[in-house]
Write a protein that holds these residues in place. Structure first.
Motif, mmCIF file in Angstrom:
data_model
loop_
_atom_site.group_PDB
_atom_site.id
_atom_site.type_symbol
_atom_site.label_atom_id
_atom_site.label_comp_id
_atom_site.label_asym_id
_atom_site.label_seq_id
_atom_site.Cartn_x
_atom_site.Cartn_y
_atom_site.Cartn_z
ATOM 1 N N VAL A 42 0.853 -1.182 0.000
ATOM 2 C CA VAL A 42 0.000 0.000 0.000
ATOM 3 C C VAL A 42 0.892 1.236 0.000
ATOM 4 C CG1 VAL A 42 -1.799 1.261 1.229
ATOM 5 C CG2 VAL A 42 -1.761 -1.242 1.298
ATOM 6 N N PRO A 43 0.723 2.157 -0.947
ATOM 7 C CA PRO A 43 1.548 3.365 -0.944
ATOM 8 C C PRO A 43 1.424 4.116 0.377
ATOM 9 C CG PRO A 43 0.347 3.179 -3.002
ATOM 10 C CD PRO A 43 -0.194 2.120 -2.097
ATOM 11 N N ARG A 44 2.494 4.714 0.802
ATOM 12 C CA ARG A 44 2.517 5.381 2.105
ATOM 13 C C ARG A 44 1.521 6.531 2.187
ATOM 14 N NH1 ARG A 44 6.259 9.155 4.645
ATOM 15 N NH2 ARG A 44 6.461 8.689 6.867
ATOM 16 N N ARG A 45 1.238 7.160 1.063
ATOM 17 C CA ARG A 45 0.308 8.286 1.115
ATOM 18 C C ARG A 45 -1.123 7.843 1.405
ATOM 19 N NH1 ARG A 45 1.500 7.589 -4.306
ATOM 20 N NH2 ARG A 45 -0.269 7.185 -5.688
ATOM 21 N N TYR A 46 -1.392 6.531 1.323
ATOM 22 C CA TYR A 46 -2.712 6.014 1.679
ATOM 23 C C TYR A 46 -2.662 5.229 2.994
ATOM 24 C CZ TYR A 46 -3.752 6.966 -3.248
ATOM 25 O OH TYR A 46 -3.927 7.570 -4.468
ATOM 26 N N ARG A 119 0.107 17.112 -5.243
ATOM 27 C CA ARG A 119 -1.146 16.567 -4.714
ATOM 28 C C ARG A 119 -2.057 17.703 -4.261
ATOM 29 N NH1 ARG A 119 -1.563 10.967 -5.736
ATOM 30 N NH2 ARG A 119 0.575 10.354 -6.107
ATOM 31 N N ASN A 120 -3.344 17.381 -4.151
ATOM 32 C CA ASN A 120 -4.298 18.323 -3.584
ATOM 33 C C ASN A 120 -4.240 18.221 -2.063
ATOM 34 O OD1 ASN A 120 -5.390 15.672 -4.138
ATOM 35 N ND2 ASN A 120 -7.313 16.410 -3.264
ATOM 36 N N TRP A 121 -4.443 19.367 -1.381
ATOM 37 C CA TRP A 121 -4.256 19.417 0.063
ATOM 38 C C TRP A 121 -5.208 18.473 0.809
ATOM 39 C CZ3 TRP A 121 -1.087 20.131 3.736
ATOM 40 C CH2 TRP A 121 -1.550 20.276 5.049
ATOM 41 N N SER A 122 -6.429 18.355 0.352
ATOM 42 C CA SER A 122 -7.379 17.506 1.073
ATOM 43 C C SER A 122 -6.942 16.042 1.076
ATOM 44 C CB SER A 122 -8.777 17.628 0.465
ATOM 45 O OG SER A 122 -8.765 17.195 -0.889
ATOM 46 N N GLY A 123 -6.061 15.651 0.144
ATOM 47 C CA GLY A 123 -5.584 14.277 0.092
ATOM 48 C C GLY A 123 -4.716 13.896 1.275
ATOM 49 N N THR A 124 -4.244 14.873 2.074
ATOM 50 C CA THR A 124 -3.440 14.556 3.246
ATOM 51 C C THR A 124 -4.266 13.870 4.338
ATOM 52 O OG1 THR A 124 -3.834 16.773 4.138
ATOM 53 C CG2 THR A 124 -1.833 16.452 2.837
ATOM 54 N N ALA A 125 -5.593 13.781 4.137
ATOM 55 C CA ALA A 125 -6.434 13.112 5.133
ATOM 56 C C ALA A 125 -6.073 11.641 5.280
ATOM 57 C CB ALA A 125 -7.905 13.249 4.731
ATOM 58 N N PHE A 126 -5.405 11.062 4.277
ATOM 59 C CA PHE A 126 -5.111 9.629 4.312
ATOM 60 C C PHE A 126 -3.634 9.332 4.514
ATOM 61 C CE2 PHE A 126 -8.571 10.450 1.289
ATOM 62 C CZ PHE A 126 -9.617 9.918 2.034
ATOM 63 N N GLY A 127 -2.774 10.327 4.348
ATOM 64 C CA GLY A 127 -1.347 10.091 4.428
ATOM 65 C C GLY A 127 -0.775 10.398 5.793
ATOM 66 N N PRO A 128 0.508 10.091 5.977
ATOM 67 C CA PRO A 128 1.153 10.336 7.269
ATOM 68 C C PRO A 128 1.614 11.771 7.454
ATOM 69 C CG PRO A 128 2.694 9.302 5.775
ATOM 70 C CD PRO A 128 1.399 9.397 5.036
ATOM 71 N N GLU A 129 1.542 12.603 6.381
ATOM 72 C CA GLU A 129 2.026 13.973 6.507
ATOM 73 C C GLU A 129 1.154 14.782 7.461
ATOM 74 O OE1 GLU A 129 3.292 12.444 2.531
ATOM 75 O OE2 GLU A 129 1.389 12.589 3.590
ATOM 76 N N GLY A 208 8.847 0.670 6.238
ATOM 77 C CA GLY A 208 7.875 0.342 5.213
ATOM 78 C C GLY A 208 8.125 1.100 3.944
ATOM 79 N N PRO A 209 7.247 0.948 2.931
ATOM 80 C CA PRO A 209 7.425 1.642 1.673
ATOM 81 C C PRO A 209 7.450 3.145 1.880
ATOM 82 C CG PRO A 209 5.756 -0.062 1.500
ATOM 83 C CD PRO A 209 6.079 0.066 2.937
ATOM 84 N N VAL A 210 8.373 3.834 1.234
ATOM 85 C CA VAL A 210 8.554 5.260 1.424
ATOM 86 C C VAL A 210 8.319 5.971 0.102
ATOM 87 C CG1 VAL A 210 10.151 7.063 2.125
ATOM 88 C CG2 VAL A 210 10.217 4.852 3.270
ATOM 89 N N ASP A 211 7.421 6.940 0.078
ATOM 90 C CA ASP A 211 7.220 7.772 -1.093
ATOM 91 C C ASP A 211 8.120 8.989 -0.979
ATOM 92 O OD1 ASP A 211 5.332 6.165 -2.204
ATOM 93 O OD2 ASP A 211 3.649 7.170 -1.227
ATOM 94 N N PRO A 212 8.699 9.464 -2.085
ATOM 95 C CA PRO A 212 9.457 10.708 -2.042
ATOM 96 C C PRO A 212 8.559 11.857 -1.600
ATOM 97 C CG PRO A 212 9.912 9.499 -4.054
ATOM 98 C CD PRO A 212 8.757 8.821 -3.390
ATOM 99 N N PRO A 213 9.136 12.944 -1.070
ATOM 100 C CA PRO A 213 8.327 14.058 -0.569
ATOM 101 C C PRO A 213 7.401 14.623 -1.639
ATOM 102 C CG PRO A 213 10.631 14.311 0.075
ATOM 103 C CD PRO A 213 10.571 13.174 -0.901
ATOM 104 N N SER A 214 6.177 14.934 -1.239
ATOM 105 C CA SER A 214 5.198 15.543 -2.136
ATOM 106 C C SER A 214 5.050 17.013 -1.786
ATOM 107 C CB SER A 214 3.848 14.847 -2.012
ATOM 108 O OG SER A 214 3.933 13.495 -2.411
ATOM 109 N N LEU A 215 4.434 17.750 -2.680
ATOM 110 C CA LEU A 215 4.057 19.131 -2.387
ATOM 111 C C LEU A 215 2.563 19.274 -2.649
ATOM 112 C CD1 LEU A 215 3.712 20.701 -5.356
ATOM 113 C CD2 LEU A 215 6.197 20.603 -5.282
#
Length: 847
Positions: A42-46, A119-129, A208-215
């Motif tokens: 599962v991608p880390r952003r989810y 990414r859109n800001w509201s998408g941070t609701a599912f990620g670890p950021e 775990g799986p690590v995604d590069p930093p998003s903005l």
């Protein structure tokens, strides 16, 4: 009992077989553990998502790893309303992905990987950021950046998007550690908090799986850059029944998507990560196949040579009543005993080394970041069993030869070999050689995807064929090589020549593994150079360009970079979705690109003049036949923004006329794919580096572009070559050393005769060294012959496919390294045992 006693008494003769099988099982166990551990993640952003809705999947049989068909903005809004009304859902959030990259000090920074990081800001609701400083983006000109970039809220920053560079203001800083919002802090406090958060996030990500930093941009700004949506996440209320929510969401979506929860969330894995795992799978599979092939080859060669040396022994067994079947069973039992011991050692060693192989795969970009090896019993047991199968296959030919030993062999004193080429060997050698040459022809006419595999199969068949012919071809080769040396003073060359010709099986057994190593190494390195260089030149030739502008530190070129190249011919790739699960690759061609390429296109129907505006396309004949897109027909296609549009097919061209299945105008692509990036720009002029560098671009000559395109595959080439050379060269060294050790152990009598004939110890050692070098040279020459023949066939096919001359550049460094290592090992492997034999009492007395 006889077999076990033989193994104990002749353990030095079986040492090479033991090591070969042990290494083979080690490689098989390592690759099996890595392969079974390479599962979707599962991608880390989810990481915080419990229920997710994914757009309809498309067919993946073409191997392009295409993401699902996106929803249009209108359909996305309807789904958001329907999903928000599901009981247990607090809100439904679309996940929008687009290209965006920060530019700091005039240079694009961050990871330019294949997956978009905007990414859109509201998408941070599912990620670890979580925000560690500042706040969310309040308008379309604000951005939230990762703490690793070192900027503070309020700082100006340039973002490079598909349109070009634009100025933004940093509204907030995020980190993946899950820290609470830090408010009212000065810049120094922000910097410390961000650094701490980034450090802790890195520690957390290691597990775990690590995604590069998003903005992150505001939702409105993100929608303009990514109108098409493929994922909608559901934020559930506390205590919600997740399976019930998922069932209700599936009912609300109907057939227009897939609802995922629990373990099924691994389907959200990025297609680039899936492709990375697939490439790793190909490498590991090739390594396992090569290991099995070379293991059988080495075991067969070792046992065949041992059988020749044990003729008198088998003759004695036949004299006292042993039947041919019993002799064969004895040889099989010896191989089985060695195989059990070697398999056990190999399984243990493979289990210990598998984590290191997994780490190398991640470092080489062949497994996603965060990949770890999981230990399972089944892959280890399978590797052990396969090792036994390899041992049995390797000894099959030797057992048949041993069974044919006549009782009179016990009376033979002469070591001269008789009938080194049997009728069966002639037939098998001719069949394998003919098959190999036929596969060369097949490889020359294959598509690019299957060309390398066909060429490898051809090389395998030719290697087996030439190895079978070795006893017949070695004598004339030795005489031809040594003939110019006949006039030199001293008898070293003469004795070495006659010894190599007389003991032709020993020479063949030494040359065979060198043939395998040199042939495979030169072939694979040459294949990658041919394929990469040839296809890099194809479009350059089409556009008649002398210079190529390519990305530098970015995944592609923005419109601003394209505009900075006056008169440049640009290609803007995208993807079209037809009815059902069908999809095709398309490219938007600028007017200059279309003018340069159309002269080389062959039109089967329609007219290329019709490719204008936003609703026209040119289709390759194969694609048109597959999808039923006939000339003049208006067909419905879905673009990357999710919108379905009627587009007119204005012409059909032959499949060899273009690299993409569908040709569009750049205007059409940009209207429906705001984040598409141009791959390259072809030009006959020059552009200042100072203009291109801030836009993430650089200008190269055509030759440099072909070389750079080849070097972009260097990571894969290096890994493949390391695997290939490491495996085959290791086996080659083992086989050469084992053969020479076995042969030298029984040549004390030969050395005594030479000493009695007046030869000094130094002369005897020179003769042995010359024999070893001669065997390595013969193997290298035959391996090069196989590689060059195969590469020449592939080069001819590529030249015909691309319509341009593709140069055959041999990998001289790989060739020199491989031959040098083989020679470096062969000389001491032959000389040192001979030196020890000369020190024995009998040899000293003879002296």
């Amino acid at each position: 009992m006889l077999s076990l006693a033989t193994v104990r008494a002749r353990w030095t003769s079986f040492l090479g077989t033991f090591v070969a099988l042990g290494l083979g099982v080690t490689v098989l166990a390592m690759t099996a553990l890595v392969l079974t551990s390479a599962q979707p993640e599962v991608p880390r952003r989810y990481a915080g998502a419990r229920v997710v809705v994914q757009s309809p999947a498309v067919d993946q049989s073409d191997g392009t790893f295409t993401p699902g068909r996106p929803w249009s903005p209108e359909r996305t809004d309807a789904l958001l309303r329907a999903l928000a009304a599901v009981p247990g859902v607090a809100r439904a959030v679309p996940d929008r992905a687009f290209y965006a990259q920060a530019v700091i000090d005039g240079t694009p920074v961050g990871d330019p990987g294949p997956e978009p990081r905007g990414r859109n800001w509201s998408g941070t609701a599912f990620g670890p950021e979580r925000l560690v400083a500042g706040g969310p983006p309040a308008d379309e000109h604000q951005v939230v950046l990762d703490a690793s970039l070192g900027l503070a809220p309020g700082s100006p920053v340039t973002l490079l998007t598909a349109a070009g560079p634009a100025r933004y203001t940093v509204s907030g800083i995020v980190s993946g550690a899950g820290h609470p919002v830090v408010s009212g802090a000065d810049s120094g406090t922000v910097s410390k908090a961000a650094s701490k958060a980034a450090s802790e996030a890195g520690s957390e990500a290691a597990s775990g799986p690590v995604d590069p930093p998003s903005l992150y941009l505001s939702d409105r700004a993100a929608e303009a850059l990514a109108p098409g949506v493929r994922v909608i996440g559901l934020v559930t209320v506390p205590g919600a029944d997740v399976p019930a929510v998922a069932a209700a969401a599936a009912s609300a979506v109907g057939g227009d998507g897939t609802v995922l929860h629990g373990a099924a969330l691994t389907a959200l894995e990025d297609r680039s990560a899936e492709k990375t795992r697939w490439i790793g799978l190909q490498i590991l599979t090739a390594m396992a196949a090569l290991t099995a092939f070379v293991s059988v080859f080495v075991v067969a060669s070792t046992f065949a040579f041992a059988i020749v040396q044990r003729r008198r022994e088998f003759g004695l067994l036949r004299t006292i009543g042993a039947t041919p079947r019993q002799i064969a069973r004895t040889v099989y039992a010896e191989a089985l005993g060695v195989g059990v011991l070697a398999g056990g050692a190999g399984v243990l060693l493979g289990a210990l080394l598998a984590p290191a192989l997994g780490a190398l795969m991640v470092e080489g970009g062949l497994e996603p970041t965060g990949f770890t090896v999981r230990f399972r019993a089944l892959p280890l047991l399978g590797s052990f069993a396969l090792g036994l199968v390899v041992a049995m296959l390797g000894v099959w030919s030797a057992s048949r030869r041993a069974a044919r030993t006549a009782p009179l062999e016990a009376l033979r004193e002469a070591a001269v070999e008789h009938r080194p080429m049997t009728r069966g060997r002639w037939i098998a050698g001719a069949a394998c050689t003919a098959l190999g040459l036929g596969l060369v022809v097949v490889a020359a006419g294959s598509e690019s995807d299957s060309m390398i595999n066909d060429a490898l199969y051809a090389a395998m068949a030719l290697i087996v064929g030439l190895t079978l012919f070795a006893p017949a071809v070695i004598p004339p080769i030795v005489r031809a090589v040594c003939h110019p040396l006949a006039g030199l003073p001293g008898a070293t060359a003469t004795v070495a020549r006659e010894s190599a010709v007389t003991a032709v099986r020993r020479t063949a057994s030494t040359a065979a593994p060198v043939l395998v190593t040199v042939g495979f190494a030169v072939l694979v390195a040459g294949l990658f150079q041919l394929r990469a260089g040839g296809y890099a030149l194809e479009e350059t030739v089409r556009q008649q360009a002398t210079s190529v502008v390519t990305p530098q530190g970015t995944p592609g070129l923005s419109d601003a970079a394209v505009a900075a190249v006056p008169g440049g011919a640009s290609l803007l790739p995208t993807r079209l979705y037809a009815g059902g699960t069908d999809h095709v690759g398309a490219v938007g061609m600028s007017e200059a690109a279309f003018r340069g390429a159309r002269t080389r296109m062959t039109v089967t129907s329609g007219s290329l003049d019709g490719l204008t505006g936003e609703n026209t396309m040119v289709v390759k004949a194969g694609t048109a036949a597959w999808l039923g897109w006939t000339t003049g027909r208006r067909v419905q296609v879905t673009f990357e923004d999710g919108r379905t549009v009627d587009v007119t097919v204005v012409a059909e061209i032959t499949d060899g006329s273009a690299t993409a299945s569908v040709l569009l105008t750049t205007r059409t692509v940009r209207a429906h794919d705001p984040s598409a990036l141009t791959s390259v720009v072809y030009t006959a002029g020059t552009t200042s580096p100072a203009v291109l560098a801030p836009l993430g671009a650089q200008a190269l000559s055509s030759a440099e572009y072909a070389s750079r395109t080849s070097s972009e595959d260097d990571a894969l080439v290096r890994i493949f070559l390391v695997v290939l050379i490491g495996t085959s060269l290791g086996y080659s060294c083992l086989a050469v050393a084992n053969t020479l050790l076995m042969a030298t152990a029984q040549r004390a009598g030969d050395f005594t005769v030479l000493r009695l004939s007046g030869a000094t110890r130094r002369q005897v050692l020179r003769i042995v060294a010359a024999e070893s070098a001669l065997a390595v040279g013969i193997g290298a020459a035959l391996g090069l012959l196989i590689a060059v023949v195969t590469l020449a066939g592939v080069r001819s096919g590529l030249s015909a496919q691309l319509g341009t001359r593709v140069d055959l550049a041999l990998p001289w460094s790989t060739m020199a390294l491989t031959i040098g290592v083989c020679l470096t090992l062969a000389l001491p492997a032959g000389v040192l045992p001979a030196r020890a034999a000369l020190r024995r009492p009998g040899a000293r007395a003879a002296g």
